[in-house]
Design a protein around this motif. Structure first.
Motif, PDB file in Angstrom:
ATOM      1  N   LYS A  49       0.830  -1.215   0.000  1.00 28.22           N
ATOM      2  CA  LYS A  49       0.000   0.000   0.000  1.00 28.22           C
ATOM      3  C   LYS A  49       0.857   1.255   0.000  1.00 28.22           C
ATOM      4  CE  LYS A  49      -4.108  -1.718   2.381  1.00 28.22           C
ATOM      5  NZ  LYS A  49      -4.915  -1.622   3.600  1.00 28.22           N
ATOM      6  N   VAL A  50       1.905   1.252   0.816  1.00 32.37           N
ATOM      7  CA  VAL A  50       2.778   2.427   0.881  1.00 32.37           C
ATOM      8  C   VAL A  50       3.446   2.656  -0.470  1.00 32.37           C
ATOM      9  CG1 VAL A  50       4.916   3.304   1.915  1.00 32.37           C
ATOM     10  CG2 VAL A  50       3.155   2.319   3.365  1.00 32.37           C
ATOM     11  N   ARG A  51       3.877   1.590  -1.126  1.00 32.61           N
ATOM     12  CA  ARG A  51       4.476   1.741  -2.459  1.00 32.61           C
ATOM     13  C   ARG A  51       3.471   2.289  -3.456  1.00 32.61           C
ATOM     14  NH1 ARG A  51       8.189  -3.621  -3.532  1.00 32.61           N
ATOM     15  NH2 ARG A  51       9.821  -3.093  -2.041  1.00 32.61           N
ATOM     16  N   GLU A  52       2.227   1.805  -3.403  1.00 35.59           N
ATOM     17  CA  GLU A  52       1.193   2.305  -4.306  1.00 35.59           C
ATOM     18  C   GLU A  52       0.909   3.778  -4.044  1.00 35.59           C
ATOM     19  OE1 GLU A  52      -2.193  -0.213  -3.803  1.00 35.59           O
ATOM     20  OE2 GLU A  52      -1.226  -1.933  -4.758  1.00 35.59           O
ATOM     21  N   TYR A  53       0.861   4.193  -2.787  1.00 32.21           N
ATOM     22  CA  TYR A  53       0.647   5.602  -2.465  1.00 32.21           C
ATOM     23  C   TYR A  53       1.791   6.463  -2.990  1.00 32.21           C
ATOM     24  CZ  TYR A  53      -3.046   4.140   0.787  1.00 32.21           C
ATOM     25  OH  TYR A  53      -4.178   3.614   1.357  1.00 32.21           O
ATOM     26  N   ALA A  54       3.018   5.993  -2.812  1.00 32.47           N
ATOM     27  CA  ALA A  54       4.170   6.771  -3.271  1.00 32.47           C
ATOM     28  C   ALA A  54       4.186   6.862  -4.800  1.00 32.47           C
ATOM     29  CB  ALA A  54       5.462   6.131  -2.774  1.00 32.47           C
ATOM     30  N   THR A  55       3.868   5.767  -5.484  1.00 32.97           N
ATOM     31  CA  THR A  55       3.827   5.790  -6.944  1.00 32.97           C
ATOM     32  C   THR A  55       2.719   6.709  -7.433  1.00 32.97           C
ATOM     33  OG1 THR A  55       4.665   3.530  -7.006  1.00 32.97           O
ATOM     34  CG2 THR A  55       3.612   4.358  -9.006  1.00 32.97           C
ATOM     35  N   GLY A  56       1.552   6.651  -6.796  1.00 37.20           N
ATOM     36  CA  GLY A  56       0.438   7.519  -7.168  1.00 37.20           C
ATOM     37  C   GLY A  56       0.765   8.991  -6.948  1.00 37.20           C
ATOM     38  N   ARG A  86       3.770  10.348  -6.917  1.00 41.34           N
ATOM     39  CA  ARG A  86       4.787  10.738  -7.898  1.00 41.34           C
ATOM     40  C   ARG A  86       4.144  10.956  -9.272  1.00 41.34           C
ATOM     41  NH1 ARG A  86       8.584   6.482  -7.901  1.00 41.34           N
ATOM     42  NH2 ARG A  86       7.313   5.512  -9.482  1.00 41.34           N
ATOM     43  N   ASP A  87       3.247  10.058  -9.678  1.00 39.07           N
ATOM     44  CA  ASP A  87       2.581  10.206 -10.973  1.00 39.07           C
ATOM     45  C   ASP A  87       1.704  11.455 -11.009  1.00 39.07           C
ATOM     46  OD1 ASP A  87       3.807   7.925 -11.847  1.00 39.07           O
ATOM     47  OD2 ASP A  87       2.069   6.616 -11.465  1.00 39.07           O
ATOM     48  N   GLN A  88       0.992  11.713  -9.921  1.00 39.11           N
ATOM     49  CA  GLN A  88       0.153  12.902  -9.867  1.00 39.11           C
ATOM     50  C   GLN A  88       1.005  14.178  -9.926  1.00 39.11           C
ATOM     51  OE1 GLN A  88      -2.276  13.147  -6.375  1.00 39.11           O
ATOM     52  NE2 GLN A  88      -3.329  15.010  -7.038  1.00 39.11           N
ATOM     53  N   LEU A  89       2.116  14.186  -9.220  1.00 40.09           N
ATOM     54  CA  LEU A  89       3.017  15.336  -9.242  1.00 40.09           C
ATOM     55  C   LEU A  89       3.609  15.529 -10.635  1.00 40.09           C
ATOM     56  CD1 LEU A  89       4.156  17.458  -7.300  1.00 40.09           C
ATOM     57  CD2 LEU A  89       6.083  15.950  -6.910  1.00 40.09           C
ATOM     58  N   ARG A  90       3.962  14.435 -11.297  1.00 38.10           N
ATOM     59  CA  ARG A  90       4.508  14.522 -12.656  1.00 38.10           C
ATOM     60  C   ARG A  90       3.463  15.067 -13.627  1.00 38.10           C
ATOM     61  NH1 ARG A  90       7.377   9.441 -14.189  1.00 38.10           N
ATOM     62  NH2 ARG A  90       9.146  10.558 -13.341  1.00 38.10           N
ATOM     63  N   ASN A  91       2.202  14.639 -13.485  1.00 40.23           N
ATOM     64  CA  ASN A  91       1.148  15.128 -14.371  1.00 40.23           C
ATOM     65  C   ASN A  91       0.872  16.616 -14.150  1.00 40.23           C
ATOM     66  OD1 ASN A  91       0.807  12.634 -15.555  1.00 40.23           O
ATOM     67  ND2 ASN A  91      -0.853  12.024 -14.177  1.00 40.23           N
ATOM     68  N   GLU A  92       0.905  17.069 -12.913  1.00 38.09           N
ATOM     69  CA  GLU A  92       0.611  18.473 -12.621  1.00 38.09           C
ATOM     70  C   GLU A  92       1.768  19.402 -12.987  1.00 38.09           C
ATOM     71  OE1 GLU A  92      -0.699  18.924  -8.626  1.00 38.09           O
ATOM     72  OE2 GLU A  92      -2.416  17.611  -8.895  1.00 38.09           O
ATOM     73  N   MET A  93       3.006  18.958 -12.768  1.00 35.13           N
ATOM     74  CA  MET A  93       4.153  19.831 -13.015  1.00 35.13           C
ATOM     75  C   MET A  93       4.651  19.770 -14.454  1.00 35.13           C
ATOM     76  SD  MET A  93       6.398  19.547  -9.577  1.00 35.13           S
ATOM     77  CE  MET A  93       7.500  20.825 -10.111  1.00 35.13           C
ATOM     78  N   GLY A  94       4.444  18.663 -15.138  1.00 32.13           N
ATOM     79  CA  GLY A  94       4.885  18.547 -16.527  1.00 32.13           C
ATOM     80  C   GLY A  94       6.404  18.468 -16.624  1.00 32.13           C
ATOM     81  N   ASP A  95       6.985  19.339 -17.458  1.00 38.19           N
ATOM     82  CA  ASP A  95       8.432  19.316 -17.684  1.00 38.19           C
ATOM     83  C   ASP A  95       9.223  19.811 -16.476  1.00 38.19           C
ATOM     84  OD1 ASP A  95       8.032  18.351 -20.206  1.00 38.19           O
ATOM     85  OD2 ASP A  95       8.062  20.339 -21.161  1.00 38.19           O
ATOM     86  N   ASP A  96       8.598  20.592 -15.620  1.00 37.86           N
ATOM     87  CA  ASP A  96       9.301  21.099 -14.441  1.00 37.86           C
ATOM     88  C   ASP A  96       9.651  19.979 -13.462  1.00 37.86           C
ATOM     89  OD1 ASP A  96       9.123  23.644 -15.414  1.00 37.86           O
ATOM     90  OD2 ASP A  96       7.270  24.121 -14.327  1.00 37.86           O
ATOM     91  N   PHE A  97       8.912  18.875 -13.530  1.00 40.83           N
ATOM     92  CA  PHE A  97       9.179  17.758 -12.626  1.00 40.83           C
ATOM     93  C   PHE A  97      10.564  17.160 -12.890  1.00 40.83           C
ATOM     94  CE2 PHE A  97       8.921  13.234 -11.462  1.00 40.83           C
ATOM     95  CZ  PHE A  97       8.575  13.366 -10.131  1.00 40.83           C
TER      96      PHE A  97
END
Length: 136
Positions: A39-46, A48-59
């Motif tokens: 569960k902790v791994r899934e939360y961390a992956t989620g 990270r993916d959400q942050l990557r989608n929101e920040m785009g190239d700045d990530f």
């Protein structure tokens, strides 16, 4: 996740768990631990993916300094100093120099050096160096 934990440490944890929990509760405790780690791994992956989608190239620009810091974790100062002092540096003019500015003499053909006409023998002495008992 288990970069710094070896198999010996995992074996010690399993044996301690066997003594503390007993053989009846150890399988259910291990299953509970596995589910929670997943569960902790899934939360961390989620996240990270959400942050990557929101920040785009700045990530990617944000991750670059963090990766540089992780490379510093593997930094070996002894190897860095040895490489700095003893490795040759090419100056671009065809001559290799040491980082401290020392330029080694050019290598001549083999056999060059002392000649047969040189009357001075090599500096090898079997006599002990002078000893001063008052100096010690």
């Amino acid at each position: 996740m288990f970069d710094s934990i070896g198999w010996a440490e995992i074996l010690v944890i399993v044996v301690a768990g066997l003594f503390i929990l007993g053989p009846e509760r150890l399988p259910s405790a291990a299953a509970w631990l596995g589910r929670n780690v997943r569960k902790v791994r899934e939360y961390a992956t989620g996240a990270r993916d959400q942050l990557r989608n929101e920040m785009g190239d700045d990530f990617d620009e944000l991750r670059k300094p963090l990766e540089d810091l992780q490379q510093l974790r593997n930094f070996d100062p002894r190897r860095a100093v040895t490489r700095h002092l003893f490795d040759d540096v090419d100056t671009g003019n065809g001559h290799a120099t040491k980082p401290n500015g020392h330029t080694p003499p050019p290598a001549g053909p083999p056999g060059e050096g002392r000649t047969r006409e040189d009357p001075t023998p090599p500096a090898t002495s079997t006599k002990n160096p002078p000893y001063d008992p008052d100096a010690t």
